[in-house]
Write an enzyme that holds these catalytic residues in place. Structure first.
Site, mmCIF file in Angstrom:
data_model
loop_
_atom_site.group_PDB
_atom_site.id
_atom_site.type_symbol
_atom_site.label_atom_id
_atom_site.label_comp_id
_atom_site.label_asym_id
_atom_site.label_seq_id
_atom_site.Cartn_x
_atom_site.Cartn_y
_atom_site.Cartn_z
ATOM 1 N N TYR A 141 33.931 43.424 26.697
ATOM 2 C CA TYR A 141 32.737 43.166 27.510
ATOM 3 C C TYR A 141 31.476 43.088 26.664
ATOM 4 C CZ TYR A 141 35.012 43.817 32.043
ATOM 5 O OH TYR A 141 35.789 43.678 33.161
ATOM 6 N N LYS A 191 47.432 48.671 23.642
ATOM 7 C CA LYS A 191 48.329 47.572 23.275
ATOM 8 C C LYS A 191 48.519 47.669 21.764
ATOM 9 C CE LYS A 191 50.642 43.755 24.189
ATOM 10 N NZ LYS A 191 51.931 43.788 24.932
ATOM 11 N N ASP A 223 51.020 46.557 29.280
ATOM 12 C CA ASP A 223 51.919 45.754 30.122
ATOM 13 C C ASP A 223 52.936 46.655 30.826
ATOM 14 O OD1 ASP A 223 52.985 46.253 27.607
ATOM 15 O OD2 ASP A 223 53.851 44.260 27.339
ATOM 16 N N ASP A 247 39.774 47.511 33.847
ATOM 17 C CA ASP A 247 39.333 46.595 34.901
ATOM 18 C C ASP A 247 40.549 46.032 35.631
ATOM 19 O OD1 ASP A 247 37.594 44.877 36.377
ATOM 20 O OD2 ASP A 247 38.168 43.239 35.041
ATOM 21 N N ASP A 251 42.252 47.124 39.646
ATOM 22 C CA ASP A 251 42.475 46.206 40.775
ATOM 23 C C ASP A 251 43.924 46.324 41.241
ATOM 24 O OD1 ASP A 251 39.882 45.176 40.622
ATOM 25 O OD2 ASP A 251 40.554 43.103 40.883
HETATM 26 C C1 IPM Z 1 34.476 45.976 38.204
HETATM 27 C C2 IPM Z 1 34.067 44.533 38.306
HETATM 28 C C3 IPM Z 1 33.076 44.226 37.195
HETATM 29 C C4 IPM Z 1 33.792 44.480 35.891
HETATM 30 C C5 IPM Z 1 32.479 42.815 37.248
HETATM 31 C C6 IPM Z 1 31.769 42.546 38.551
HETATM 32 C C7 IPM Z 1 31.566 42.552 36.082
HETATM 33 O O1 IPM Z 1 35.179 43.716 38.254
HETATM 34 O O2 IPM Z 1 33.580 46.847 38.279
HETATM 35 O O3 IPM Z 1 35.663 46.247 38.070
HETATM 36 O O4 IPM Z 1 34.508 43.609 35.388
HETATM 37 O O5 IPM Z 1 33.608 45.565 35.344
HETATM 38 MG MG MG Z 2 37.034 44.770 38.277
#
Ligand code: IPM
Ligand code: MG
Length: 362
Positions: A141, A191, A223, A247, A251
């Site tokens: 990032y 990794k 992975d 990140d 999710d």
């Molecule tokens: C998160 C989001 C952010 C990230 C985006 C919106 C920049 O996906 O907080 O997980 O990638 O950190």
């Molecule tokens: Mg995210």
């Protein structure tokens, strides 16, 4: 007591879900006799529109002045031009970096009431209670070089996954400390079979382990971790990992709970010590969901639970935080569901109604 909280609703469904978290804070204030002064500011796309910058100086100054920040979400198709000089996400990344919030805590707890509304067999997700500690101010990032250019043979772009020993050590420490306070299991995810930064990460984790003899440390390739997360998620206690891996994994992990709309997060500059609350930024892990915006359908629970984390970690208000969490549980218990967690026999409600149902129960 009085508390100043910076509130950055942002884009898409952000303002809608933040409004419901504000209702919950208001209810807590009334019940426990606190005054929460909410100072509103722009971040993300709305800030680009109003100020020409995703993180205007007054917003940053206001955040610094407050005890904590509550954020909705940033981003949307309106600002998605890949050529644009600034993007809504820069606002969020700038906040994380400028406030030094390197430790992102993302708890994933499966509510027994919702074990039937996930995409998994109930026996796979029952009892899941894990915490992902995501490094938040380094890696791909922020690593340099990060740019795009033209060559005679076409366009090129580079991002850099760079980590220093100090950055790795301080986030691993958060992982170890949290594991010590929980079920004493830490999965360090990397990794290391491919990436040099991961080999350094693993080396440092191994060096630190003797300082935490009560914590069982294991190393997992990212992975394999992605697979294990849906294969045997109950095995996990604390997972600690670098920015991009975290990140992606969070999710994925959110689906265990049934919906991204349920998961809060805290971004801190280290763990609060006993009795010493600590500055932090709190946000749902979901994005701005532009297609759902303005329809009063988004699930506000992730943001409401983020406000609970804010009370606990940044203001030291444990009972107040627990009151919000219990109120969410009771609203779910009563059979109310937003569209994303709707189940047979339940009552579907919108964003505002869910917020009211929770606030009433605080
Ligand atoms: C998160 C989001 C952010 C990230 C985006 C919106 C920049 O996906 O907080 O997980 O990638 O950190
Ligand atoms: Mg995210």
């Amino acid at each position: 007591m009085n508390f100043d909280i910076a509130v950055l609703p942002g884009d898409g469904v952000g303002p809608e879900v933040v409004a419901e978290a504000a209702k919950a804070l208001d209810a807590v204030g009334q019940r426990f006799d606190h005054e929460f002064f909410l100072a509103y500011g722009d971040v993300g796309g709305v800030a680009i529109d109003n100020w020409g910058s995703a993180l205007p100086a007054p917003t940053l100054a206001m955040c610094k002045r407050c005890r904590a920040v509550l954020l909705g979400a940033v981003g949307g198709p309106k600002w998605d031009d890949p050529q644009a000089p600034t993007r809504p996400e820069d606002g969020l990344l700038g906040l994380r970096q400028k406030l030094g919030l390197y430790a992102n805590l993302r708890p994933v707890k499966v509510n027994p009431l919702l074990a039937d509304s996930t995409n998994f067999k109930p026996q796979v997700v029952k009892g899941v209670d894990l915490m992902v500690v995501r490094e938040l101010t380094g890696g791909l990032y922020f690593g340099k070089p990060k740019r795009r250019w033209r060559t005679s043979r076409g366009r090129r772009a580079v991002d850099s996954m760079a980590y220093s020993e100090q950055e790795i050590e301080r986030i691993l420490r958060v992982g170890f400390e949290l594991a010590r306070m929980r079920r004493k299991r830490l999965a360090s995810v990397d990794k290391a079979n491919v990436l040099e930064s991961s080999r350094l990460w693993r080396e440092i984790a191994i060096e630190m382990a003797p300082h935490y003899p009560e914590v069982a440390l294991e190393h997992l390739l990212v992975d394999a971790c992605a697979m294990r997360l849906i294969q045997r998620p109950v095995d996990f206690d604390v997972i600690v990992t670098e920015n991009t891996f975290g990140d992606i994994l969070t999710d994925e992990a959110s689906m265990l709970a049934g919906s991204m709309g349920l998961l809060p997060s805290a971004s801190l500059a280290g763990l609060p010590q006993a009795g010493k609350p600590r500055y932090g930024l709190y946000e749902p892990i979901h994005g701005s969901a532009p297609r759902r915006a303005g329809q009063d359908v988004a699930n506000p629970i992730a943001t409401i639970l983020s406000a609970a984390m804010l009370l606990r970690l940044s203001l030291g208000l444990e009972r107040e935080a627990a009151a919000i969490e219990a109120a969410v549980d009771r609203a779910l218990q009563a059979g109310f569901r937003t569209y994303d967690i709707m189940a047979p026999g339940c009552t579907q409600v919108g964003t505002k109604r869910m917020g009211d149902l929770v606030a009433e129960r605080v």
